[in-house]
Every structure is written in structure tokens, then in C-alpha cells.
Design an enzyme around this catalytic site. Structure first.
Site, mmCIF file in Angstrom:
data_model
loop_
_atom_site.group_PDB
_atom_site.id
_atom_site.type_symbol
_atom_site.label_atom_id
_atom_site.label_comp_id
_atom_site.label_asym_id
_atom_site.label_seq_id
_atom_site.Cartn_x
_atom_site.Cartn_y
_atom_site.Cartn_z
ATOM 1 N N HIS A 112 0.813 -1.222 0.000
ATOM 2 C CA HIS A 112 0.000 0.000 0.000
ATOM 3 C C HIS A 112 0.852 1.281 0.000
ATOM 4 C CE1 HIS A 112 1.128 -0.321 4.176
ATOM 5 N NE2 HIS A 112 0.809 0.950 4.316
ATOM 6 N N HIS A 168 1.676 6.928 0.073
ATOM 7 C CA HIS A 168 0.962 6.014 0.973
ATOM 8 C C HIS A 168 -0.500 5.983 0.546
ATOM 9 C CE1 HIS A 168 -0.974 4.492 4.590
ATOM 10 N NE2 HIS A 168 0.225 4.085 5.012
#
Length: 168
Positions: free
Chosen positions: A60, A75
Site C-alpha cells: 500500500h 501512501h
């Protein structure tokens, strides 16, 4: 003022201030300064020419080391670590060389929305831009648009000679 560094948008979407990210790690700039993007699709592109320096175990978050010495973190979403990689497909590996605009990962936005994930994506400069003035873009961005630029902070905003000779 010249811009010393440019970070390009890794996503298509709408920018948001880092202060508005509902996670203190990002809003309080614990990892670095930057901005956030609310993505409109699930493609993550390289924001710089450089190298993939890290990929979170859960796919992620992506770290980039730019050729000009910046460390950047993208992120994707908040609390996405809890998905344990579900919905994330990295297309690169740590150590891969990348160019600005290279596709580095795909994200299943429908799955994230179904799971109630906040899609807001912080884009942070974690190192390399200390003591530089940051300018961010606001509004809608396309991948590859300039998102953040860094230049030397202006020493003085007014010319002292001009002020001294101004009529009263």
C-alpha cells in the site's frame, strides 16, 4: 526564485492539504511534508526519475529515491495496511529504476471503497528538501502534473532600497 526540485503527481485526483488527512502521522508531518491526493482511479505512477527504495509488505506504500536526492513516500489510502495486500498489485520491485510517469502499481478502488477505506493518499517528501520552500498545487491533478516544487526560501520579500526611497 528557481525551483530546485519538482515532484510530479503519482495519481489522478484532487489535491488536499496534509492538515486535512485524518491521521496524525501524516497531518503532523511525522514522516515528512507534502500534500495528499484523493484518487479518481487506481493507478500509482512514479512521481520522479529515480529508484524504488521501498515497498510496504502490504503493497500500500511506495518509497522513491529520486535522482536528485529526494526521498518520497506515496501512501495509498488510510488504514490500508489492514488489508494485508488485498487489492494492491505492485508492478515494480525494490531497486527497480523508474522514470517519472512509469506505472508502479494498480489498486482495486472498488474493493477499497466496499471495505470503507478512506482513499486519501499522502505524498510526502521524507528527506532531501530541508530548508527549502515548498509550493504545492491545488485542485485537480493528472498523473505527471507538477504536484510539489521546492526552491530556496526568499531571504527578503521587499527591496530595502525601494522602501527607503518611497515617498511618504
Amino acid at each position: 526564485m528557481s525551483n530546485l526540485f519538482k515532484i510530479h503527481s503519482p495519481l489522478n485526483g484532487t489535491t488536499a492539504a496534509l492538515d486535512s488527512v485524518p491521521d496524525e502521522v501524516f497531518s503532523e508531518r511525522v514522516l515528512g511534508d507534502g500534500c495528499a491526493i484523493i484518487p479518481t482511479d487506481g493507478k500509482i505512477y512514479s512521481p520522479v526519475d529515480g529508484e524504488i527504495s521501498s515497498i510496504a509488505e502490504t503493497n500500500h506504500a511506495y518509497g522513491f529515491s529520486s535522482d536528485d536526492g529526494l526521498e518520497i513516500l506515496v501512501h495509498f489510502g488510510l488504514e490500508t495496511v489492514a488489508l494485508k495486500g488485498e487489492g494492491f498489485k505492485p508492478l515494480v520491485a525494490v531497486g527497480d529504476k523508474v522514470k517519472k510517469g512509469d506505472l508502479v502499481a494498480e489498486v482495486d478502488l472498488a474493493l477499497l471503497k466496499e471495505k470503507g477505506i478512506n482513499l486519501i493518499t499522502p505524498v510526502l517528501v521524507c528527506d532531501g528538501a530541508d530548508d527549502l520552500e515548498m509550493h504545492d498545487t491545488s485542485g485537480t491533478v493528472k498523473a505527471g502534473d507538477v504536484l510539489l516544487s521546492f526552491g530556496e526560501a526568499a531571504e527578503e520579500t521587499a527591496q530595502p532600497e525601494a522602501l527607503a526611497s518611497a515617498p511618504e
